[in-house]
Enzyme design. Structure first.
Site, PDB file in Angstrom:
ATOM      1  N   SER A   1       0.835  -1.202   0.000  1.00 46.86           N
ATOM      2  CA  SER A   1       0.000   0.000   0.000  1.00 46.86           C
ATOM      3  C   SER A   1       0.869   1.250   0.000  1.00 46.86           C
ATOM      4  CB  SER A   1      -0.890   0.003   1.247  1.00 46.86           C
ATOM      5  OG  SER A   1      -1.477   1.273   1.452  1.00 46.86           O
TER       6      SER A   1
ATOM      7  N   TYR B   1      -2.568  -0.234   9.881  1.00 50.37           N
ATOM      8  CA  TYR B   1      -2.717  -0.786   8.525  1.00 50.37           C
ATOM      9  C   TYR B   1      -1.402  -0.663   7.771  1.00 50.37           C
ATOM     10  CZ  TYR B   1      -4.135  -1.109   3.630  1.00 50.37           C
ATOM     11  OH  TYR B   1      -4.216  -1.450   2.300  1.00 50.37           O
TER      12      TYR B   1
END
Length: 346
Positions: free
Chosen positions: A136, A161
């Site tokens: 990501s 995350y």
């Protein structure tokens, strides 16, 4: 790097196959005649009906096999590899969302860390040609140097995350080093498009409009120093993945990481105005969101901006769909999908 055409004789395992990117990638592979095994736990992080509707477009293919299961279930993953012997693994299953990771950290550790470990162990014991996995853009944290390059320092993530995605890159590098597993990590930059994730801002803004509720914009109403995002249309993401599937890393450690982003950051407010315009066209009426401005949320970053030089060098591709084109397609799909859904309810 070895850049070869897609091998339709291989078996492709796509985890998160009922998810946004997983669905589009699976469909692209199936359309080209590939055998695809799709794994998804069909969790309720967002509207499960949307996941079922995506899956309904995949199940008619004879060369598609769906398994409902969880990455964190090590026995299930091991049996899946033993019975289906995938040649190429694309791990897109993950607990997504930056803000949700603050509320529910357990889900991220189970899916993104333990789940990914299970995939790596399976690739170790049942060797594969190539493991491609989702990282990501959030790994760049609050880096101020732009555009973000794959060689940048990424040891200061600002959300759990992001930490789990950074850990995936480290784990994949280690397994590549120890067990000669060719592995490629993909740092996605704000993916959007039809059948996308309802937890993403553009989708949520549209939902709010139809619910006659105001949208919340987390930029303090500061238009001069607005948030910037590198919005990447789903088709560009899928082309990037598809080309990298047959582009295995070479060298002493067969591990590589690529940005897949639009290389053209947009102000959040410009994105919102473009969405209003796209919805106005789809509905043939003037659409304007009611807006409420709030402070930036913990874990959010001021800007994302991808350098795509490495991707272009490796596979000769650079994402380039404009937000005008991408949001027009999203708005058209959204209006048709929910009109049909509401008419079925009625």
């Amino acid at each position: 790097m070895s850049n070869l055409p897609l091998d339709v004789n291989k078996t492709y395992l796509v985890t998160g196959a009922a998810g946004f990117i997983g669905f589009y990638l699976s469909k692209k592979l199936l359309d080209q005649g590939c055998r695809v095994i799709g794994l998804d736990n069909m969790n309720e992080y967002y509207d499960v009906q949307l996941k079922h509707d995506r899956l309904d477009q995949l199940t008619p293919y004879d060369s598609f096999k769906f398994i409902k299961g969880d990455l964190a279930d090590k026995t299930l993953i091991e049996n899946l590899f033993k019975e289906n012997v995938p040649d190429i693994v694309i791990n897109l299953a993950a607990q997504a969302g930056v803000r949700y990771s603050i509320e529910n950290p357990d889900a991220y550790m189970q899916s993104n860390v333990i789940g990914f470990y299970n995939i790596l162990e399976a690739c170790r014991h049942y060797p594969v040609d190539h493991l491609v996995y989702a990282s990501s853009s959030s790994v760049y944290g609050a880096n101020k140097k732009v555009p973000f390059e794959e060689s940048d320092f990424v040891d200061h993530p600002v959300s759990l995350y992001a930490s789990t995605k950074k850990s995936n890159e480290l784990m994949a590098h280690t397994y590549s080093h120890l067990y000669d597993i060719p592995a490629t990590g993909l740092r996605f930059f704000t993916v959007y498009g039809p059948m996308g994730r309802p937890d993403m801002a553009y989708f949520g803004f549209t939902d709010k409009y139809f619910a006659e509720e105001p949208i919340k914009i987390f930029n303090n109403g500061d238009f001069e120093n607005d948030l910037y995002r590198d919005f990447t249309y789903i088709d560009d993401i899928v082309i990037g993945i598809e080309r990298l599937l047959s582009t295995k890393p070479t060298g002493d450690v067969q591990h590589a990481v690529y940005n897949i982003g639009n290389n053209n950051p947009e102000k959040l407010m410009d994105f919102i105005f473009t969405l209003e315009k796209a919805l106005s066209t789809a509905l043939e009426e003037n659409i304007e969101f009611e807006k409420v401005y709030e402070p930036i949320k913990p874990g959010d970053v001021p800007a994302t901006y991808a350098s795509t030089d490495l991707l272009q060098e490796a596979v000769g591709f650079k994402p380039q769909t404009s937000i005008e084109e991408g949001l027009t397609k999203f708005a058209k799909w959204y209006v048709e999908y929910y009109q049909k859904k509401n008419s079925v309810k009625a």
